[in-house]
Design a protein around this motif. Structure first.
Motif, mmCIF file in Angstrom:
data_model
loop_
_atom_site.group_PDB
_atom_site.id
_atom_site.type_symbol
_atom_site.label_atom_id
_atom_site.label_comp_id
_atom_site.label_asym_id
_atom_site.label_seq_id
_atom_site.Cartn_x
_atom_site.Cartn_y
_atom_site.Cartn_z
ATOM 1 N N PHE A 293 0.990 -1.132 0.098
ATOM 2 C CA PHE A 293 0.045 0.011 -0.019
ATOM 3 C C PHE A 293 0.878 1.211 -0.160
ATOM 4 O O PHE A 293 0.507 2.156 -0.729
ATOM 5 N N ILE A 294 1.876 1.187 0.731
ATOM 6 C CA ILE A 294 2.734 2.229 0.952
ATOM 7 C C ILE A 294 3.471 2.679 -0.187
ATOM 8 O O ILE A 294 3.281 3.876 -0.642
ATOM 9 N N SER A 295 4.012 1.830 -0.973
ATOM 10 C CA SER A 295 4.417 2.103 -2.484
ATOM 11 C C SER A 295 3.674 2.581 -3.269
ATOM 12 O O SER A 295 3.869 3.451 -4.225
ATOM 13 N N GLY A 296 2.336 1.962 -3.409
ATOM 14 C CA GLY A 296 1.234 2.648 -4.247
ATOM 15 C C GLY A 296 1.143 4.058 -4.054
ATOM 16 O O GLY A 296 0.971 4.938 -4.728
ATOM 17 N N PHE A 297 1.030 4.395 -2.746
ATOM 18 C CA PHE A 297 0.599 5.666 -2.194
ATOM 19 C C PHE A 297 1.780 6.515 -2.778
ATOM 20 O O PHE A 297 1.589 7.851 -3.225
ATOM 21 N N ILE A 298 2.957 6.259 -2.338
ATOM 22 C CA ILE A 298 4.341 6.892 -2.968
ATOM 23 C C ILE A 298 4.344 7.290 -4.237
ATOM 24 O O ILE A 298 4.513 8.398 -4.891
ATOM 25 N N TRP A 299 4.035 6.103 -5.285
ATOM 26 C CA TRP A 299 4.097 6.098 -6.407
ATOM 27 C C TRP A 299 3.126 7.139 -6.800
ATOM 28 O O TRP A 299 3.242 7.862 -8.045
ATOM 29 N N LYS A 300 1.803 7.154 -6.171
ATOM 30 C CA LYS A 300 0.978 8.026 -6.879
ATOM 31 C C LYS A 300 1.480 9.372 -6.640
ATOM 32 O O LYS A 300 1.170 10.437 -7.480
ATOM 33 N N MET A 301 1.837 9.780 -5.316
ATOM 34 C CA MET A 301 2.333 11.118 -5.124
ATOM 35 C C MET A 301 3.498 11.578 -5.770
ATOM 36 O O MET A 301 3.320 12.783 -6.434
ATOM 37 N N TRP A 302 4.295 10.753 -6.192
ATOM 38 C CA TRP A 302 5.357 11.054 -6.934
ATOM 39 C C TRP A 302 4.882 11.397 -8.366
ATOM 40 O O TRP A 302 4.989 12.327 -9.037
ATOM 41 N N ARG A 303 3.971 10.516 -9.070
ATOM 42 C CA ARG A 303 3.215 10.798 -10.238
ATOM 43 C C ARG A 303 2.549 12.202 -10.338
ATOM 44 O O ARG A 303 2.575 13.053 -11.326
#
Lengths: 308, 411
Positions: A293-303
């Motif tokens: 989940f955390i990597s999903g969130f970070i990926w979204k924020m980064w995008r």
């Protein structure tokens, strides 16, 4: 966010090499305290937990290396699957906090006399400690004197003891958890609603939008940052649910309301536990799930940030 | 409080006047005696010891009762006191095996404790050595509401069959025959222990808790068969009830019997029961050919391996074992002394308990979660809790426990 390299490059001719070095070094110096803290209290312990999960260790005697035996045992451990299943139930049902929070926020987002008082009352459950929430709900459910038990006795003949039944206990705890979580999501949406542009609402209204359509096409898109944060805190909250389980049932009856974080505590640190290696193995599994989940969130924020 | 103040003051004076009175020795004692009665008992104990040994100052550090169970693991390895209290039986085994407790067989030998503390000798012995000194225990048994017994028109049973037939009478007047609250798991273990001690006896119970008998053994099934007889007459939803809340079922006359330890008497009496309405009986006989064994968890004091003042610590243990000291301490605690030459207070429940324990020819068990290793205890108690709610899950429960047994006792 302006590009900081612009003024720098314009003045670059004036810099001596020493000042250039200072420029390079300064950010790291300022970051250092935080990074050291993060390293010592987060990164290194994660590594240590993983390391310990390969040992059998009671915390007193010397550690003995068992390789991946702890993980093999996990695969054959009913209690682990119960915890995992409960974590999934938590994750799914905890999401209800978001629509409920939104609904209450919309409801409270009006200018009536004394609205601040109502808002604070709705926010109240988030302010009180989880321990208190757990106690209140366990009294509410308590067989013999609990309000819910007495009510079901009046209407159904036999009282329902939610926390004594392995089929209902997890749901009973989640309801208790939702109470403060809804308040949390509500406050996130209330602040979000403050930022909704009134001119867009006005324009939509002129175009004849109202009710659900207005909410879906005009308000919600503007609330996307709030929704994102609400999802993040709710997912993390569901995965690390521990206090309520500990206060309300101790994982019982017969272990049917365990979640991974509680099971980890039980195995590693509770009165009957002290299997540090096994507890660490559970922690690693929980960490892996959280990382998804955390990597999903970070990926979204980064995008999103790159999109700006 | 006073002790703390005096200790602080003595420490201060000691520090100031260091060269003048250099011989004042310090003995550090860590205890979990955070409840009022145990706290008073420890203050009394320390004051008495200091009066007899004016050159020793005892520094007491009192921990919260529950927190102590975690704290001991840290302070034994990090900042060790000279004395620490703990429990007998398998509960002390991990510390003994990890070399965290000092062998105090010499204290036992020199003071004739094998004779005077004989009832606790077996539970204090690991590998033929003694690892601490016991100072108090209390009986378990059945506490019951005499008014409810009178209302149902039944007598105190002496056999399990009588107990069960009484249950039918209680059911007729709408009273639960047996109540308990197993939210914290351990109250269920009291019932199991007694059923096992009465069905199979002490030796078998010890073999079972030592992992020498499979849980799927026929004799274990017999125990659950006896238990199944009383399950229909047991209060509902006990898995969600604290033991104190279940005690109110007895106080209010909603239930007749409660398998409990003597510490519960205070709770019953707080609820308004008196010596006239609260009764105590020994757990009824199931197999008359088995020597009667009892359950009496024992509290102990040990010398940690990291102790700095071992000599005075041993002196303290010898003092603690004395008959007069145990009489006085247990009068304050409201529990039973282990020294057989001690005197018991005139409380009827203590008198009865002393009688029951001192005549138990079968042996004295420590309680399931002290006799069995911690993980087995936890799994077992969960199994008991599940059995009480779903007696038909028995096969699955026993197979699960057997799987645990094979893993836990492996090393």
């Amino acid at each position: 966010m302006t590009d900081s390299s612009v003024p720098a490059s314009r003045n670059s001719g004036a810099f001596t090499p020493r000042r250039k070095l200072g420029r390079k070094l300064a950010p790291w110096l300022f970051l250092a305290p935080g990074m050291i803290m993060f390293l010592v209290y987060v990164i290194i312990p994660i590594g240590q937990s993983m390391w310990i999960s390969f040992f059998q260790w009671d915390g007193l005697s010397p550690k003995s290396w068992v390789g991946i035996e702890n993980y093999i045992e996990l695969l054959d451990d009913e209690a682990f699957y119960t915890s995992l299943k409960n974590n999934v139930i938590w994750l799914v049902l905890y999401m209800l906090a978001i629509p409920f929070g939104l609904f209450i926020a919309l409801f409270l987002n009006q200018t009536v006399r004394g609205i601040r008082i109502y808002k604070s009352l709705f926010f109240f459950p988030f302010v009180i400690s989880q321990v208190v929430v757990g106690l209140i709900f366990s009294w509410f459910y308590a067989p013999g004197f609990g309000l819910l038990f007495e009510l079901t006795k009046i209407f159904g003949g036999e009282g329902i003891a939610v926390l004594a039944n392995p089929h209902t206990v997890t749901y009973g705890i989640i309801v208790a958890g939702l109470w403060p979580q809804i308040a949390y999501c509500m406050i996130l949406y209330l602040t979000g609603l403050n930022a909704v542009a009134p001119d867009q609402i006005e324009a939509a209204r002129l175009d004849g939008a109202k009710g659900i359509k207005m909410l879906w096409y005009v308000v919600l898109p503007q609330l996307r940052p709030a929704t994102f944060i609400a999802v993040v805190v709710t997912v993390i909250g569901a995965l690390r649910s521990f206090d309520l389980v500990s206060i309300m049932t101790d994982g019982g009856p017969f272990g049917s309301s365990r979640v991974l974080s509680y099971y980890m505590y039980e195995q590693a640190l509770s009165e009957y536990g002290y299997r540090m290696g096994y507890g660490a193995a559970i922690a690693v599994v929980l960490f892996a799930i959280m990382m998804i989940f955390i990597s999903g969130f970070i990926w979204k924020m980064w995008r999103d940030e790159r999109g700006l | 409080m006073n002790i703390l103040k005096t200790t602080a003051l003595t420490a201060l004076v000691g520090a100031l006047a260091m060269p003048a009175m250099a011989e004042q020795r310090v003995l550090k004692l860590f205890t979990d005696a955070s409840d009022p009665a145990p706290k008073a008992a420890f203050e009394q104990l320390v004051a008495g010891f200091e009066a007899e040994n004016p050159d020793v100052t005892v520094e007491v550090n009192t921990f919260d009762h529950e927190g102590y169970k975690t704290a001991i693991r840290n302070f034994l390895t990090a900042d060790s006191p000279d004395l620490a209290n703990w429990y007998a039986g398998n509960r002390m085994a991990p510390f003994v095996k990890a070399g965290q407790f000092v062998d105090v067989s010499d204290v036992w030998e020199e003071n004739g404790l094998k004779d005077s503390l004989s009832s606790a000798l077996s539970s204090m012995t690991i590998d033929g050595k003694q690892w601490g000194v016991p100072y108090t225990y209390y009986q378990w048994g059945i506490y019951y509401n005499k008014d409810v017994y009178a209302k149902a028109g039944v007598e105190e049973p002496t056999t399990w069959d009588e107990f069960i037939s009484n249950c039918e009478k209680f059911q007729e007047i709408g009273v639960d025959c047996l109540t308990t609250g197993t939210k914290a798991l351990w109250p269920a273990a009291g019932i199991f222990d007694y059923l096992d001690l009465r069905t199979n006896g002490y030796d078998f119970h010890m073999q079972l808790t030592n992992g020498e008998v499979p849980w799927t053994d026929e004799r274990v099934r017999n125990v659950f068969a006896e238990w199944a007889k009383v399950v229909p007459y047991t209060s509902k939803n006990v898995a969600a009830i604290d033991w104190q809340d279940a005690a109110s079922n007895i106080v209010q006359g909603k239930a007749a019997n409660y398998v409990m330890g003597n510490f519960a008497v205070a709770t019953f009496k707080d609820g308004g029961m008196t010596n006239d309405t609260l009764g105590f009986m020994d757990f009824p006989t199931i197999n008359p050919n088995i020597p009667r064994a009892e359950e009496a968890p024992t509290d102990t004091i040990h010398i940690p391996a990291g102790a700095k003042n071992v000599e005075d610590a041993k002196k303290f243990l010898a003092y603690l074992a004395r008959a007069d000291v145990q009489s006085a301490v247990n009068a304050t605690l409201g529990q039973l002394p282990i020294n057989k030459n001690s005197e018991v207070g005139d409380d009827p429940f203590l008198q009865q308990g002393f009688e029951v324990l001192s005549t138990a020819e079968g042996g004295i068990a420590q309680f399931f979660d002290r006799d069995a290793p911690a993980q087995m205890a936890k799994a077992g108690m969960e199994g008991f809790q599940e059995f009480m709610a779903y007696p038909d899950h028995l096969d699955a429960i026993l197979e699960r426990l057997e799987k645990m047994r094979q893993r836990i006792y492996k090393d």
